[in-house]
Design an enzyme around this catalytic site. Sequence first.
Site, PDB file in Angstrom:
ATOM      1  CD  GLU A 287      17.053 -12.517  -8.358  1.00 28.98           C
ATOM      2  OE1 GLU A 287      16.541 -13.064  -7.375  1.00 28.98           O
ATOM      3  OE2 GLU A 287      16.653 -11.423  -8.782  1.00 28.98           O
TER       4      GLU A 287
ATOM      5  CE  LYS B 152      11.568  -2.370  -6.211  1.00 32.58           C
ATOM      6  NZ  LYS B 152      12.074  -3.689  -6.612  1.00 32.58           N
TER       7      LYS B 152
ATOM      8  CG  ASN C 251       1.647   0.884   4.262  1.00 35.85           C
ATOM      9  OD1 ASN C 251       2.785   1.331   4.279  1.00 35.85           O
ATOM     10  ND2 ASN C 251       1.423  -0.379   4.035  1.00 35.85           N
ATOM     11  N   GLY C 252      -0.527  -1.072   6.307  1.00 30.84           N
ATOM     12  CA  GLY C 252      -0.126  -1.923   7.433  1.00 30.84           C
ATOM     13  C   GLY C 252      -1.230  -2.896   7.771  1.00 30.84           C
TER      14      GLY C 252
ATOM     15  CD1 TRP D  53       0.129  -6.322  -3.141  1.00 37.74           C
ATOM     16  CD2 TRP D  53      -0.117  -6.926  -1.003  1.00 37.74           C
ATOM     17  NE1 TRP D  53       0.479  -7.644  -3.032  1.00 37.74           N
ATOM     18  CE2 TRP D  53       0.346  -8.041  -1.733  1.00 37.74           C
ATOM     19  CE3 TRP D  53      -0.344  -7.082   0.360  1.00 37.74           C
ATOM     20  CZ2 TRP D  53       0.581  -9.280  -1.144  1.00 37.74           C
ATOM     21  CZ3 TRP D  53      -0.111  -8.311   0.948  1.00 37.74           C
ATOM     22  CH2 TRP D  53       0.359  -9.401   0.190  1.00 37.74           C
TER      23      TRP D  53
ATOM     24  CG  HIS E  50      19.676 -36.194  -5.435  1.00 40.35           C
ATOM     25  ND1 HIS E  50      19.966 -37.503  -5.138  1.00 40.35           N
ATOM     26  CD2 HIS E  50      20.865 -35.562  -5.590  1.00 40.35           C
ATOM     27  CE1 HIS E  50      21.283 -37.657  -5.076  1.00 40.35           C
ATOM     28  NE2 HIS E  50      21.850 -36.492  -5.348  1.00 40.35           N
TER      29      HIS E  50
ATOM     30  CB  CYS F 232      -0.936   0.090   1.189  1.00 40.72           C
ATOM     31  SG  CYS F 232      -2.056  -1.294   1.313  1.00 40.72           S
TER      32      CYS F 232
ATOM     33  CD  GLU G 129      10.008 -11.454  -8.674  1.00 48.46           C
ATOM     34  OE1 GLU G 129       9.728 -10.847  -7.646  1.00 48.46           O
ATOM     35  OE2 GLU G 129      11.027 -11.189  -9.351  1.00 48.46           O
TER      36      GLU G 129
ATOM     37  NE  ARG H  45       4.544   1.857  -0.001  1.00 47.06           N
ATOM     38  CZ  ARG H  45       5.538   1.654   0.838  1.00 47.06           C
ATOM     39  NH1 ARG H  45       6.769   1.897   0.464  1.00 47.06           N
ATOM     40  NH2 ARG H  45       5.314   1.219   2.057  1.00 47.06           N
TER      41      ARG H  45
ATOM     42  CE  LYS I 224      13.707 -10.709 -10.522  1.00 51.96           C
ATOM     43  NZ  LYS I 224      14.202 -10.611  -9.280  1.00 51.96           N
TER      44      LYS I 224
HETATM   45  C1  G6P Z   1       9.150  -8.266  -2.463  1.00 54.80           C
HETATM   46  C2  G6P Z   1       9.639  -7.793  -3.797  1.00 54.80           C
HETATM   47  C3  G6P Z   1      10.966  -8.470  -4.144  1.00 54.80           C
HETATM   48  C4  G6P Z   1      11.980  -8.238  -3.031  1.00 54.80           C
HETATM   49  C5  G6P Z   1      11.435  -8.677  -1.674  1.00 54.80           C
HETATM   50  C6  G6P Z   1      12.334  -8.217  -0.544  1.00 54.80           C
HETATM   51  O1  G6P Z   1       8.781  -9.590  -2.541  1.00 54.80           O
HETATM   52  O2  G6P Z   1       8.684  -8.054  -4.795  1.00 54.80           O
HETATM   53  O3  G6P Z   1      11.463  -7.946  -5.355  1.00 54.80           O
HETATM   54  O4  G6P Z   1      13.137  -8.945  -3.317  1.00 54.80           O
HETATM   55  O5  G6P Z   1      10.149  -8.086  -1.452  1.00 54.80           O
HETATM   56  O6  G6P Z   1      12.319  -6.827  -0.490  1.00 54.80           O
HETATM   57  P1  G6P Z   1      13.465  -5.930   0.102  1.00 54.80           P
HETATM   58  O7  G6P Z   1      12.996  -4.518  -0.104  1.00 54.80           O
HETATM   59  O8  G6P Z   1      13.566  -6.292   1.558  1.00 54.80           O
HETATM   60  O9  G6P Z   1      14.713  -6.239  -0.624  1.00 54.80           O
END
Ligand code: G6P
Length: 611
Positions: free
Chosen positions: A484, A606, A99-100, A73, A507, A2, A491, A27, A488
């Site tokens: 990673e 994010k 937000n929270g 969100w 395995h 949010c 996501e 956000r 990517k």
């Molecule tokens: C969310 C974002 C990711 C990020 C993760 C950790 O899931 O979508 O891209 O890696 O949070 O966020 P931070 O700000 O702690 O790196």
Amino acid sequence: MCGIVGYIGQKQVCPILINGLKRLEYRGYDSAGIAIVNGETSVYKKQGKVSELEKFISNKDLTGTIGMGHTRWATHGEPNDVNAHPHVSQNGYFTIIHNGIIENYARLKRKLETRDYVFKSETDTEVLANLIEFIYLKGKVSVELAVRLALTKVIGAYGIVVYCKNEPEQLVAARKGSPLVIGIGDDEYFIASDATPIVEHTKSVIYLNNDNVAILKRNELVIKTLDDIKLKPKIQKLNLEIGEIEKNGYEHFMLKEIFEQPKSILDTFRGRVAKDLTEIRLGGLYDVMDRLINARRIIIIGCGTSWHAGLVGEYLFEEYARIPVEVEYGSEFRYRNPVIYEDDVVIAISQSGETADTLAAISLAKENKALVLGICNVVGSSIPRETHAGVYTHAGPEIGVASTKAFTAQVTVLAMMAILISRKKKQITQEEYENLIKELVSIPDKIEQILKLNDEFKRIAGLYKDATNFLYLGRGYFFPVALEGALKLKEISYIHAEGYPAAEMKHGPIALIDEKMPVVVIATKDKSYEKIVSNIQEVKARKGIVIAVITEGDLVIKNMADHVLEVPKSKTALAALLAVVPLQLLSYHIAVMRGCNVDQPRNLAKSVTVE
Ligand code: G6P
């Protein structure tokens, strides 16, 4: 999670709110809403993105110089118009954005229901709006006091902005857990979840601390604690330019941020590497260096991509600093009663500096007297303020929800730390130290070379955009890169992808391989090269499609794999910084070709400021 923005001043508020919400949309983007005060308080809210809200308000009278906006969100209640913020209290006195999460909202709601409150939405925020109103009407107290009293009854996290029609010339804001920044203009104040909605209006800001309440009038700002102690806030200058938060001609923020990596990595080590390349200097760690080099153990904490960077850190610290390392998800660490020693060093990695689970893990480590360091990107965010010391990544604002340049900046900082500690502990000679530094400063140019192959990566992406599963394999430093790469892809393209240590394929995942399964193998030249070549053979023997990230000019794998993504030669310890780039671009192009919203993938946000 949010984004919130508020304004009180002389200017028309609507464009400030809408532009602010667009900047905060990373956000959360389930729904958006605004409230504008012009005698009456008008609330407009809509499910979907800010652009939906914009369409919805296009024919409305939006005059007013006080207001608030929210992009959501969803936590409590599905994304729809009713659950969207702002929420108005039952008798219409209070309008609020939040937000929270109010964790005890169900209990508070039941109590309010016995006082004839009826709820329209499923949100915890409406409960807070009604609680404030109930206290205000019953106690006949000021708005500010009603807010403060209500917050003492709340368990959970909040960043809120509150407006009351009975005190129409002010906004009240408060935070605990969720970030809030106040922007100071001429006879005007801004308030937002981060500085991005503020930077085009003013560079003077105050970061609100936990349990602080701000009372904003056009020409007066008062900040106090929840128990009414007035505070002298620290005004800071924003070091952020508007161009940094715009797309600058790129189709998506993610692509812009991938292409920014040569510069962002340079910014990460700028001023931290001596000009003659003989020394690394990390000013943020000077005071804690003794404790760091004598650490019994390093515990790295992060979530998502930051956790993957932490895994690269594990290899770096163990190889160079010879300190044992554990890498933990914030969410697991905080709840499993971990053993923490006073001579442990905890390193929290976070792009946003606001991730709730990482913050909670930091508190736990501090309670147990460990030294806690932060590696964060957002200056002034909560984690740098909660940790004993740390290193900013200085990658610049990252807006695409899928993290790219923050990852490479985090790995750069971890590499600098590991190399520096290694030298201080005399694990490497001065010559080896300088060779590693030289390698580090060559990385931006090498990434430039990789980026030139973007069209080739795009062509390969086109061939596999309709695959339903991907496997990513890597060994050593490249195992986290495989994780990673898989993250990517899932996501942003919603293709199922798994990252695995290459040798573990036998395995389990090997059972998945058939002629439809693209297997991305990170197979650059290092000490496990022969082993990874065998792993590629194993995939080929089962008719899998191999897309290999290789060291440029490697004809052996070129002749074996279906496709290759070439990267320049580099020392293994830093090669993760190179190998990840083709994987970022591969995912990006696949997602674009599948018509996905790359910068705002479904269900994600994010900055995850809730548990
Ligand atoms: C969310 C974002 C990711 C990020 C993760 C950790 O899931 O979508 O891209 O890696 O949070 O966020 P931070 O700000 O702690 O790196």
